[in-house]
Design a protein around this motif. Structure first.
Motif, mmCIF file in Angstrom:
data_model
loop_
_atom_site.group_PDB
_atom_site.id
_atom_site.type_symbol
_atom_site.label_atom_id
_atom_site.label_comp_id
_atom_site.label_asym_id
_atom_site.label_seq_id
_atom_site.Cartn_x
_atom_site.Cartn_y
_atom_site.Cartn_z
ATOM 1 N N SER A 281 91.453 58.261 43.399
ATOM 2 C CA SER A 281 90.535 58.549 44.053
ATOM 3 C C SER A 281 89.478 57.877 44.696
ATOM 4 O O SER A 281 89.802 56.427 43.656
ATOM 5 C CB SER A 281 90.033 60.088 43.963
ATOM 6 O OG SER A 281 89.637 59.827 42.947
ATOM 7 N N LEU A 282 88.984 57.439 45.483
ATOM 8 C CA LEU A 282 88.590 56.480 45.999
ATOM 9 C C LEU A 282 87.131 57.493 46.496
ATOM 10 O O LEU A 282 86.673 57.934 46.742
ATOM 11 C CB LEU A 282 88.251 55.946 47.480
ATOM 12 C CG LEU A 282 87.412 55.474 48.134
ATOM 13 C CD1 LEU A 282 87.553 53.995 47.181
ATOM 14 C CD2 LEU A 282 87.856 54.502 49.561
ATOM 15 N N LEU A 283 85.680 56.354 45.655
ATOM 16 C CA LEU A 283 83.993 57.410 45.988
ATOM 17 C C LEU A 283 84.210 56.264 46.536
ATOM 18 O O LEU A 283 83.280 55.190 46.753
ATOM 19 C CB LEU A 283 83.152 57.124 44.557
ATOM 20 C CG LEU A 283 84.071 58.024 43.177
ATOM 21 C CD1 LEU A 283 83.357 57.568 41.927
ATOM 22 C CD2 LEU A 283 84.342 59.088 43.840
ATOM 23 N N ILE A 284 82.778 57.165 47.512
ATOM 24 C CA ILE A 284 82.297 56.280 48.776
ATOM 25 C C ILE A 284 80.367 56.667 48.322
ATOM 26 O O ILE A 284 80.293 57.902 48.897
ATOM 27 C CB ILE A 284 82.818 56.342 49.564
ATOM 28 C CG1 ILE A 284 83.992 55.563 49.822
ATOM 29 C CG2 ILE A 284 81.257 55.534 50.972
ATOM 30 C CD1 ILE A 284 84.054 55.352 51.292
ATOM 31 N N GLY A 285 79.152 56.183 47.838
ATOM 32 C CA GLY A 285 78.164 56.412 48.413
ATOM 33 C C GLY A 285 77.369 55.556 49.111
ATOM 34 O O GLY A 285 77.575 54.690 49.892
ATOM 35 N N GLN B 96 70.027 52.787 43.649
ATOM 36 C CA GLN B 96 69.632 52.718 42.002
ATOM 37 C C GLN B 96 70.380 54.244 41.743
ATOM 38 O O GLN B 96 71.486 53.729 41.085
ATOM 39 C CB GLN B 96 68.626 52.607 41.649
ATOM 40 C CG GLN B 96 67.879 51.393 41.652
ATOM 41 C CD GLN B 96 66.702 50.945 41.232
ATOM 42 O OE1 GLN B 96 65.586 52.011 42.286
ATOM 43 N NE2 GLN B 96 66.470 50.282 40.559
ATOM 44 N N PRO B 97 70.264 55.332 41.777
ATOM 45 C CA PRO B 97 71.134 56.090 41.166
ATOM 46 C C PRO B 97 72.320 56.846 42.148
ATOM 47 O O PRO B 97 73.605 56.955 40.850
ATOM 48 C CB PRO B 97 70.061 57.309 42.217
ATOM 49 C CG PRO B 97 68.980 57.370 41.981
ATOM 50 C CD PRO B 97 68.788 55.886 43.116
ATOM 51 N N VAL B 98 72.699 55.711 43.013
ATOM 52 C CA VAL B 98 73.978 56.429 43.719
ATOM 53 C C VAL B 98 74.711 55.710 42.878
ATOM 54 O O VAL B 98 76.111 55.946 42.626
ATOM 55 C CB VAL B 98 73.965 56.095 45.041
ATOM 56 C CG1 VAL B 98 75.038 55.789 45.756
ATOM 57 C CG2 VAL B 98 72.980 57.439 46.265
ATOM 58 N N VAL B 99 74.200 54.077 42.744
ATOM 59 C CA VAL B 99 75.384 52.784 42.014
ATOM 60 C C VAL B 99 75.389 53.475 40.530
ATOM 61 O O VAL B 99 76.070 53.335 39.504
ATOM 62 C CB VAL B 99 74.348 52.375 41.719
ATOM 63 C CG1 VAL B 99 75.313 50.545 41.290
ATOM 64 C CG2 VAL B 99 74.426 51.374 43.613
ATOM 65 N N GLN B 100 74.070 53.223 40.001
ATOM 66 C CA GLN B 100 74.425 54.342 38.028
ATOM 67 C C GLN B 100 75.499 55.007 38.316
ATOM 68 O O GLN B 100 76.251 54.705 37.360
ATOM 69 C CB GLN B 100 73.138 54.736 38.041
ATOM 70 C CG GLN B 100 72.048 53.654 37.823
ATOM 71 C CD GLN B 100 70.953 54.698 37.851
ATOM 72 O OE1 GLN B 100 70.460 55.619 37.287
ATOM 73 N NE2 GLN B 100 69.781 53.722 37.496
ATOM 74 N N GLU B 101 75.663 56.043 39.567
ATOM 75 C CA GLU B 101 75.929 57.305 39.270
ATOM 76 C C GLU B 101 78.014 56.526 39.174
ATOM 77 O O GLU B 101 78.677 56.978 39.049
ATOM 78 C CB GLU B 101 76.168 58.140 39.874
ATOM 79 C CG GLU B 101 76.989 59.313 40.162
ATOM 80 C CD GLU B 101 77.554 60.415 39.109
ATOM 81 O OE1 GLU B 101 78.296 60.950 38.590
ATOM 82 O OE2 GLU B 101 76.044 60.472 38.321
ATOM 83 N N LEU B 102 78.088 55.663 40.402
ATOM 84 C CA LEU B 102 78.985 54.951 40.739
ATOM 85 C C LEU B 102 80.014 54.621 39.562
ATOM 86 O O LEU B 102 81.402 54.275 39.235
ATOM 87 C CB LEU B 102 79.367 54.044 42.196
ATOM 88 C CG LEU B 102 78.759 54.866 43.194
ATOM 89 C CD1 LEU B 102 78.494 53.797 44.494
ATOM 90 C CD2 LEU B 102 80.587 55.818 43.831
ATOM 91 N N VAL B 103 78.862 53.505 38.857
ATOM 92 C CA VAL B 103 79.098 53.198 37.587
ATOM 93 C C VAL B 103 80.399 53.891 36.622
ATOM 94 O O VAL B 103 80.845 53.814 35.820
ATOM 95 C CB VAL B 103 78.035 52.665 37.343
ATOM 96 C CG1 VAL B 103 78.311 51.550 35.728
ATOM 97 C CG2 VAL B 103 77.403 50.840 38.026
ATOM 98 N N PRO C 198 87.602 52.930 42.059
ATOM 99 C CA PRO C 198 86.950 52.470 42.766
ATOM 100 C C PRO C 198 85.930 53.130 44.000
ATOM 101 O O PRO C 198 85.967 54.231 43.954
ATOM 102 C CB PRO C 198 88.507 52.340 43.324
ATOM 103 C CG PRO C 198 89.764 52.359 42.427
ATOM 104 C CD PRO C 198 89.367 54.030 41.276
ATOM 105 N N ALA C 199 84.708 52.161 43.924
ATOM 106 C CA ALA C 199 84.377 52.665 44.412
ATOM 107 C C ALA C 199 83.204 52.045 45.626
ATOM 108 O O ALA C 199 83.743 50.475 45.775
ATOM 109 C CB ALA C 199 82.745 53.228 43.255
#
Length: 459
Positions: free
Chosen positions: A10-14, A28-35, A40-41
Motif C-alpha cells: 500500500s501507499l501512504l500519502i500525507g 513534522q507530525p505527518v513525516v514522523q508518522e510516515l517514517v 512507501p510514502a
C-alpha cells in the motif's frame, strides 16, 4: 512511462498544507508518522487557489525571483532532511507563478541544511500566457477575451507529468497550476503502475486527493462547531494521511498524539466540498462518480472510502486567464459606545455622498451586517437592521482603473478622524493592484505537458 506494479504494498500519502499560508509546523507530525510506518510514502503540500495564483503573478511582476508560495521554505525547513533520509518524496503546487524559482529555492535550502542535493523536477505545460497560445485563448474566450493586458493564463493540467517525473527518479516535484487531486493521483500512478484509462482506480485516487487537498478540513478544523460538532485539540490539529491500496480505495487517518478527529461525518463533509455534481466530478485525469461511494469508520480516527466509480476524462481543460483590472482600495474605522451603529452609518453616508457617481462602493458594518450585506450597499437605508450596537467597525472598499482616483477612498476614511461623526478611531487603509479573471475551456490535446530537471539529471 515505465510501469512499476506494486501489487502488495500500500501507499501512504500525507498532506501538510491545505492552502497558501497554512501552519508551518504541520509537516513534522505527518513525516514522523510516515517514517514510523515504514511504507512507501509521499508528502504533499496543496497551496494554490485562483486568488493565490493571481497574487503570485503580481509578486513575480514586482520581483522576477518571487511568485512561488511565500512560506515554502518555512514549510520545508523542518522536514526536508528527514524526507530525503527516509525516501519520502515531496509533491506540491507551491511553484505557483514561478515553479523554476521555487525549485532553485529548494535546492538552496538543501545546501543550507547540508543534505544531499535532491533531484527536483519542475512540471510544465500549465502556462498558456505566451504568444503561442494567444489564438487558442482568443478562440476559447470569444467576446470574453479581455481588452486589458493579460498577466497570466494557466490550465488545470493533470497528473501524468507528476507520475513521469517520479518514475524518472524525482525526489521532489514542483508544480504550478495542476488540479489539486492530481497531487495524489500522480504518486499513486507512479507507485502502482495503473493504466491511464483505468478509470475506477483513477477516480478513487482522485477522491482521495480531494479528501486530502484541504488539509485539516477533513480532520476536524472546518468541521468544528462548539456544542454542536465538538472537535478535541483544535490547537494541535493533525493533518491527514491516506493509505491507498492496489484497488485505489483508501483509509484516511492522522498522526498519533495530534488533535482533531477523523470520522465518517468529517469525511462526508469534505467529500461533498466543492462538488457540483456527485455523479460527474470533472478533473483533468478522470470524471469521478461518488453516488455509490461508501464512507466506513474502521477504527478511532480511521475512515475508509470505497465504491467510487470513474469515467473517461473530459476532452477539455479549464483555463484561468488573469488580466490587469485596476486598483483596489479599502479603509476601516471603529465606533463604540452609545449610538455606535448610527454614527457608523452616518460616516458611511458621508463618504458615499462625497464620492458619489465615481465607482461602486462596498460598505460593511462589521458586527451589524457584513457577511449578509451586498456590493450595492443598499441596506444602508434599511432601518430594519437598526438596533443597539455598542461596538461597530465600518469598512468601505472600491475598485478603479486609475490609482489616483482609487486612493481617494482611503484619504476620505482617514479624514473621518476630525471630520466626524464623533468618536471614530483605529483607522486602517490599504491599496493594492488587482487582477481580473475569466475562465474558459481548451482541448486537452492542444496542451503539451511534461517536466524538466533543475540541474543535469545524474543517472
Amino acid at each position: 512511462m515505465t510501469r512499476v506494479q506494486n501489487e502488495t504494498t500500500s501507499l501512504l500519502i500525507g498532506c501538510a498544507a491545505g492552502f497558501s499560508g497554512d501552519r508551518i509546523d504541520a509537516a513534522q507530525p505527518v513525516v514522523q508518522e510516515l517514517v514510523r510506518q515504514s511504507k512507501p510514502a509521499f508528502l504533499i503540500f496543496e497551496t494554490l487557489a485562483e486568488r493565490t495564483l493571481a497574487l503570485a503573478q503580481l509578486a513575480r511582476r514586482q520581483n522576477p525571483d518571487a511568485g512561488y508560495e511565500p512560506l515554502m521554505v518555512e514549510f520545508l525547513r523542518p522536514v526536508l532532511a528527514d524526507c530525503l533520509a527516509h525516501g519520502i518524496r515531496i509533491v506540491s503546487n507551491f511553484g505557483a507563478a514561478n515553479p523554476q524559482g521555487a525549485a532553485r529555492a529548494i535546492a538552496a535550502l538543501a545546501r543550507e541544511l547540508g543534505t544531499r542535493l535532491p533531484q527536483i523536477a519542475v512540471v510544465h505545460g500549465d502556462d498558456l500566457s505566451g504568444p503561442a497560445h494567444y489564438q487558442l485563448l482568443e478562440k476559447a474566450l470569444g467576446s470574453d477575451m479581455p481588452d486589458q493586458q493579460l498577466v497570466s493564463a494557466n490550465a488545470y493540467i493533470g497528473a501524468r507529468p507528476i507520475a513521469e517525473a517520479l518514475l524518472a527518479g524525482a525526489d521532489i516535484v514542483v508544480c504550478g497550476r495542476v488540479s489539486d487531486p492530481s497531487l495524489v493521483v500522480g504518486p499513486a500512478m507512479a507507485h502502482f503502475g495503473w493504466a491511464w484509462d483505468d478509470w475506477n482506480r483513477l477516480a478513487r485516487a482522485t477522491m482521495t486527493g480531494h479528501l486530502l487537498e484541504c488539509g485539516t478540513q477533513v480532520s476536524g478544523g472546518y468541521f468544528a462547531d462548539p456544542g454542536y460538532k465538538d472537535v478535541p485539540g483544535m490547537e494541535r490539529l493533525g493533518y491527514p494521511i491516506a493509505e491507498i491500496d492496489i484497488a485505489g480505495n483508501s483509509t484516511i487517518f492522522k498522526p498519533s498524539l495530534t488533535g482533531g478527529c477523523i470520522t465518517a461525518a468529517t469525511v462526508k463533509e469534505q467529500l461533498l466540498y466543492e462538488i457540483h455534481d456527485p455523479a460527474c466530478y470533472l478533473t483533468p485525469d478522470v470524471v469521478a462518480d461518488i453516488t455509490q461511494a461508501e464512507v466506513i469508520s474502521v477504527g478511532p480516527d480511521r475512515v475508509r472510502l470505497e465504491g467510487v466509480i470513474g469515467h473517461p476524462r473530459p476532452e477539455m481543460l479549464k483555463v484561468n486567464v488573469c488580466f490587469e483590472s485596476g486598483w483596489f482600495a479599502e479603509g476601516e474605522i471603529s465606533y463604540a459606545g452609545p449610538r455606535a451603529q448610527e454614527r457608523a452609518r452616518l460616516a458611511a453616508q458621508t463618504i458615499s455622498r462625497r464620492l458619489a457617481n465615481i465607482a461602486p462602493l462596498r460598505t460593511d458594518l462589521i458586527g451589524v451586517t457584513s457577511v449578509w450585506g451586498n456590493d450595492s450597499s443598499d441596506w444602508l437605508t434599511d432601518e430594519g437592521i437598526a438596533g443597539e450596537s455598542r461596538d461597530v467597525r465600518l469598512r468601505m472598499a472600491w475598485q478603479h482603473a486609475d490609482h489616483a482616483v482609487a486612493a481617494r477612498l482611503p484619504r476620505e476614511i482617514n479624514a473621518l478622524y476630525c471630520c466626524g461623526p464623533a468618536g471614530g478611531g483605529g483607522v486602517r487603509t490599504h491599496m493594492r493592484q488587482r487582477l481580473g479573471m475569466v475562465s474558459c475551456l481548451v482541448p486537452q490535446q492542444q496542451i503539451t505537458t511534461g517536466f524538466h530537471w533543475t540541474k543535469p539529471h545524474q543517472e
